[in-house]
Design a protein around this motif. Structure first.
Motif, PDB file in Angstrom:
ATOM      1  N   GLU A 161      -1.141  -2.826 -11.886  1.00 40.47           N
ATOM      2  CA  GLU A 161      -2.274  -1.908 -11.733  1.00 40.47           C
ATOM      3  C   GLU A 161      -2.788  -1.935 -10.300  1.00 40.47           C
ATOM      4  OE1 GLU A 161      -6.728  -1.033 -13.585  1.00 40.47           O
ATOM      5  OE2 GLU A 161      -5.536  -2.722 -14.326  1.00 40.47           O
ATOM      6  N   PRO A 162      -2.865  -0.794  -9.633  1.00 40.53           N
ATOM      7  CA  PRO A 162      -3.350  -0.773  -8.251  1.00 40.53           C
ATOM      8  C   PRO A 162      -4.847  -0.494  -8.168  1.00 40.53           C
ATOM      9  CG  PRO A 162      -2.469   1.369  -8.795  1.00 40.53           C
ATOM     10  CD  PRO A 162      -2.347   0.531 -10.045  1.00 40.53           C
ATOM     11  N   THR A 163      -5.404  -0.765  -7.007  1.00 39.38           N
ATOM     12  CA  THR A 163      -6.715  -0.242  -6.648  1.00 39.38           C
ATOM     13  C   THR A 163      -6.502   1.141  -6.045  1.00 39.38           C
ATOM     14  OG1 THR A 163      -7.585  -2.449  -6.210  1.00 39.38           O
ATOM     15  CG2 THR A 163      -8.777  -0.595  -5.243  1.00 39.38           C
ATOM     16  N   VAL A 164      -7.230   2.123  -6.548  1.00 42.12           N
ATOM     17  CA  VAL A 164      -7.025   3.505  -6.130  1.00 42.12           C
ATOM     18  C   VAL A 164      -8.172   3.950  -5.231  1.00 42.12           C
ATOM     19  CG1 VAL A 164      -6.647   5.881  -6.901  1.00 42.12           C
ATOM     20  CG2 VAL A 164      -5.856   3.962  -8.322  1.00 42.12           C
ATOM     21  N   SER A 165      -7.825   4.503  -4.067  1.00 44.38           N
ATOM     22  CA  SER A 165      -8.824   5.068  -3.151  1.00 44.38           C
ATOM     23  C   SER A 165      -8.448   6.518  -2.868  1.00 44.38           C
ATOM     24  CB  SER A 165      -8.867   4.286  -1.832  1.00 44.38           C
ATOM     25  OG  SER A 165      -9.205   2.933  -2.066  1.00 44.38           O
ATOM     26  N   ASN A 193      -4.048   9.740 -13.385  1.00 43.56           N
ATOM     27  CA  ASN A 193      -4.362   8.465 -14.029  1.00 43.56           C
ATOM     28  C   ASN A 193      -3.258   8.042 -14.988  1.00 43.56           C
ATOM     29  OD1 ASN A 193      -6.837   8.209 -12.709  1.00 43.56           O
ATOM     30  ND2 ASN A 193      -7.921   9.393 -14.279  1.00 43.56           N
ATOM     31  N   LYS A 210      -2.130  -5.754  -4.936  1.00 44.65           N
ATOM     32  CA  LYS A 210      -2.209  -7.141  -4.486  1.00 44.65           C
ATOM     33  C   LYS A 210      -1.096  -7.912  -5.178  1.00 44.65           C
ATOM     34  CE  LYS A 210      -4.301 -10.459  -2.196  1.00 44.65           C
ATOM     35  NZ  LYS A 210      -4.378 -10.451  -0.726  1.00 44.65           N
ATOM     36  N   ASP A 222     -13.706   8.896   3.036  1.00 38.91           N
ATOM     37  CA  ASP A 222     -13.741   8.578   1.612  1.00 38.91           C
ATOM     38  C   ASP A 222     -14.383   9.739   0.869  1.00 38.91           C
ATOM     39  OD1 ASP A 222     -14.554   7.534  -0.967  1.00 38.91           O
ATOM     40  OD2 ASP A 222     -14.205   5.536  -0.156  1.00 38.91           O
ATOM     41  N   GLN A 251       0.852  -1.182   0.000  1.00 45.24           N
ATOM     42  CA  GLN A 251       0.000   0.000   0.000  1.00 45.24           C
ATOM     43  C   GLN A 251       0.890   1.236   0.000  1.00 45.24           C
ATOM     44  OE1 GLN A 251      -4.124   0.580   1.294  1.00 45.24           O
ATOM     45  NE2 GLN A 251      -3.223   1.392   3.164  1.00 45.24           N
ATOM     46  N   LEU A 260      -2.831   3.831  -2.992  1.00 43.33           N
ATOM     47  CA  LEU A 260      -2.678   2.851  -4.066  1.00 43.33           C
ATOM     48  C   LEU A 260      -2.436   1.494  -3.416  1.00 43.33           C
ATOM     49  CD1 LEU A 260      -0.248   4.758  -6.480  1.00 43.33           C
ATOM     50  CD2 LEU A 260      -2.747   4.875  -6.386  1.00 43.33           C
TER      51      LEU A 260
END
Length: 263
Positions: free
Chosen positions: A91-95, A82, A256, A230, A73, A253
């Protein structure tokens, strides 16, 4: 003011995690709970431009993969484009999150629900109530087992003598229905892990908790409080209605790296 909130964030994480710092990053890790993302991450201090950011993140990915860790993370207090995200090797998960702040004196304008009360968890009984409601609030997202490990890790810090981090519990008819952390760093109050059980939401209980915390901070001559939410979450609407304003942004970011039982 945002810099003071960021400093408070770093000190909050250090309550749980060891750290290594250089000119560009702070690397946090918690050997007691390696699967807890918020205790195990890399913080990038400054927006140094797309090329350097890409190199920093790629290097962290390489180090995590080399050590056979299941995730990485990356956290920063600015937006990441982007274009940069799409150029990363994984490719990450973006929050995306917002820092929201309020003057503690504004507790006077909050009403809440008169059919509940809030108390600091200073006894074993109150701590047990806080633990139970925290597990109930988070088990759907985390699983019952990890939710228990997570709050029990936090319990170790709550119980420390003279801890700057305390747990508060919200009761309705003597039934624990919500909980919240309050961390104090000098003249700043950080509100964290703010949960009201789903069946009790949108009834003013969350406002009551917020009012209680702000009043307590104000009585300690602490003028400002903040929380992180959030940027697209419905809770942000409640915070805005209570008088909180946006102070800055946070980007996470999440990569996994392997199929491991992390939360």
């Amino acid at each position: 003011m945002l810099n003071q909130y960021i400093d408070t964030e770093i000190k909050y994480v250090k309550a749980f995690s060891e750290s290594m710092e250089n000119v560009d990053i702070i690397r946090f890790w918690d050997n007691s709970l390696e699967g807890m993302y918020s205790h195990n991450f890399t913080y990038i201090k400054n927006n140094t431009g797309m090329d350097k950011l890409r190199n920093l993140i790629s290097e962290e990915l390489y180090l995590r993969q080399s050590s056979s860790k299941g995730f990485l993370q990356v956290v920063c207090d600015f937006s990441i484009s982007n274009e940069l995200i799409s150029s990363l090797p994984i490719e990450p998960t973006v929050s995306r999150y917002d820092y929201m702040y309020i003057e503690t004196a504004k507790y006077r304008f909050l009403k809440g629900n008169p059919n509940c009360y809030v108390t600091k968890a200073e006894t074993s009984e109150k701590l047990r109530d806080g633990v139970n409601v925290d597990i109930l609030a988070n088990k759907a997202a985390m699983g019952n087992d990890f939710a228990g490990k997570r709050i029990n890790r936090k319990l170790e810090i709550y119980r420390l003598p003279d801890s700057n981090l305390n747990l508060y519990v919200c009761y309705n008819n003597d039934m624990p229905i919500g909980n919240c952390e309050l961390f104090i760093n000098d003249k700043i109050g950080k509100i964290e892990d703010f949960d009201i059980l789903k069946q009790y939401q949108k009834r003013g209980f969350g406002t009551t908790v917020l009012k209680h915390l702000l009043k307590e901070l104000h009585e300690k001559n602490i003028e400002m409080a903040y929380l992180i939410t959030d940027s697209s979450d419905t809770a942000k609407e409640m915070y805005s209605k209570c008088g909180l304003s946006k102070a800055g942004e946070k980007t996470q970011l999440f990569f996994k790296l392997a199929d491991k039982d992390d939360n």
